[in-house]
Design a protein around this motif. Structure first.
Motif, mmCIF file in Angstrom:
data_model
loop_
_atom_site.group_PDB
_atom_site.id
_atom_site.type_symbol
_atom_site.label_atom_id
_atom_site.label_comp_id
_atom_site.label_asym_id
_atom_site.label_seq_id
_atom_site.Cartn_x
_atom_site.Cartn_y
_atom_site.Cartn_z
ATOM 1 N N GLY A 159 -78.559 56.737 -33.949
ATOM 2 C CA GLY A 159 -79.195 57.620 -34.923
ATOM 3 C C GLY A 159 -79.989 56.898 -35.994
ATOM 4 N N ARG A 202 -69.415 62.149 -40.730
ATOM 5 C CA ARG A 202 -70.508 63.096 -40.484
ATOM 6 C C ARG A 202 -71.484 63.112 -41.661
ATOM 7 N N ASP A 215 -69.498 59.438 -24.698
ATOM 8 C CA ASP A 215 -70.516 60.265 -25.327
ATOM 9 C C ASP A 215 -69.901 60.681 -26.652
ATOM 10 N N PRO A 216 -70.543 60.335 -27.762
ATOM 11 C CA PRO A 216 -69.898 60.557 -29.053
ATOM 12 C C PRO A 216 -69.529 62.023 -29.275
ATOM 13 N N LEU A 248 -73.688 60.064 -41.280
ATOM 14 C CA LEU A 248 -74.415 59.957 -40.010
ATOM 15 C C LEU A 248 -75.393 61.117 -39.785
ATOM 16 N N ARG A 253 -71.627 53.384 -31.776
ATOM 17 C CA ARG A 253 -72.737 53.699 -30.876
ATOM 18 C C ARG A 253 -73.676 54.695 -31.572
ATOM 19 N N GLU A 254 -73.070 55.651 -32.256
ATOM 20 C CA GLU A 254 -73.866 56.657 -32.949
ATOM 21 C C GLU A 254 -74.556 56.063 -34.184
#
Lengths: 243, 243
Positions: free
Chosen positions: A153, A84, A4-5, A87, A148-149
């Motif tokens: 997203g 961040r 889980d990121p 993303l 994955r993120e």
């Protein structure tokens, strides 16, 4: 440790002093690896240069290999923080992926010389220092979690059966970029930067094509091939099945 | 030098004695590279061990790098001869490709130790010793020509627009196999053998999918990416456009 990121591998809290000593040892080691070469640098020399006892150095890092894992973790943590900005803001897959890759090149820039010198130790998939090794799993999983993120997203529609596989393939292509970067002698590594952007475009097109059912067995097969033939990845896959 | 597989880069005929001396120098060099390491072996030492004058050694090989090119040429020539058995007999694409790759592993087996030791010199795409360099073009072209024949002599239907591209991509995947083999410590390199067979299957499926028009831009883009970012391949592509 299915990623889980949001969940990081949390270590017991350390006193600031102890964290400082750890950082000091790691930075001294990286400087010596760069100056003298990885093979020729001993733990004793690292301890001496850092002004700590040999026993103290071994308390923080059980071996030179652990120092390299510490380096991977540090690069990974810096990268996770730096991405961040892209993303949290962008939803276009290509922009997100190009941002994540370019960001890695920024973070890694100060270590370029070390990476080139260090490469022959890390290129061997059987080495604990390889990004594919069992020992590198935490760093690898953290890096795959970012991919994955990148996907999750984005506005891109990902077929459910490929959700677990694509981030690992994207991470593998990032390893291709890292390999290219290690040997890149262009000013400011501008060739690697262009490759990151081009690679992001190519991956985005590949992901878009994954909506065609006829292609999915091929994507699975490529992924299985890497999982079966890269030592640490097989263990990760086995762990995932057990989980 | 657009590759007609039938046309070899013909050198002026040599007297047998001279050919023997050339072979003697090459074999001595390979032995010394293996025993002492590539970096530490001098042309003087090679000449001495081979029992020829230094001037004579330089007459045949202008530098240590030329010796390595001589080694590539030799492996390539042995491989080209050995693949006849499969290419003259089989028409199934997967069988042909698996045969060609397995055959390379057979030919290269005696040099495995040397290859591992030598790897750090050849992994740098900017090095003249890299399979992607301008200097390696004759060896690379000869190897790509084999893949062209793998395709051409198979029953597989290849879209005309991919006829020039697929053999280069197949050769690139062979380089992936070579990289894997360099680090393979399994007995008789049996893991590399399995990878050759699996890779051949995967490539065959990929080629079959190339009949879907929607995929072709992706194949072109993958190929362009390698051409743009690997130094020697760009020059090859430019030469081809000029031809």
């Amino acid at each position: 440790m299915k990623g889980d990121p949001g969940v990081k591998d949390v270590k017991p809290a350390k006193a600031p002093k102890s964290e400082q000593t750890r950082t000091l040892i790691l930075e001294t080691a990286l400087r010596l690896f760069q100056e003298r070469g990885f093979d020729k640098t001993t733990m004793r020399a690292i301890a001496q240069e850092a002004g700590v006892s040999v026993g103290n150095a071994y308390y923080y890092f059980a071996s030179k290999e652990h120092l390299v894992q510490g380096f991977y973790d540090r690069i990974g943590a810096e990268h996770a923080a730096a991405v961040r900005e892209v993303l949290d803001k962008e939803t276009d897959l290509e922009t997100r992926l190009a941002g994540v890759l370019t960001c890695w090149l920024d973070i890694a820039a100060p270590y370029h010389e070390f990476a080139a010198q260090f490469f022959k130790n890390a290129a061997d998939p059987e080495s604990p220092l390889s990004p594919f090794s069992v020992e590198s799993e935490p760093a690898r999983e953290a890096s795959i979690a970012i991919h994955r993120e990148v996907l999750a997203g984005s506005k891109a529609k990902i077929p459910a059966e490929l959700v677990d596989i694509l981030p690992e393939l994207m991470w593998l292509s990032q390893m291709g970029l890292v390999l290219y970067w290690v040997f890149d002698r262009s000013p400011e590594r501008e060739r690697s930067r262009r490759l990151a952007v081009r690679g992001a475009r190519l991956t985005t097109r590949g992901v878009a094509l994954a909506r065609f059912r006829v292609l999915r067995p091929l994507v699975h097969e490529v992924h299985e091939l890497f999982t079966d033939f890269l030592p640490g990845m097989a263990e990760t896959a086995t762990a995932r099945k057990r989980a």
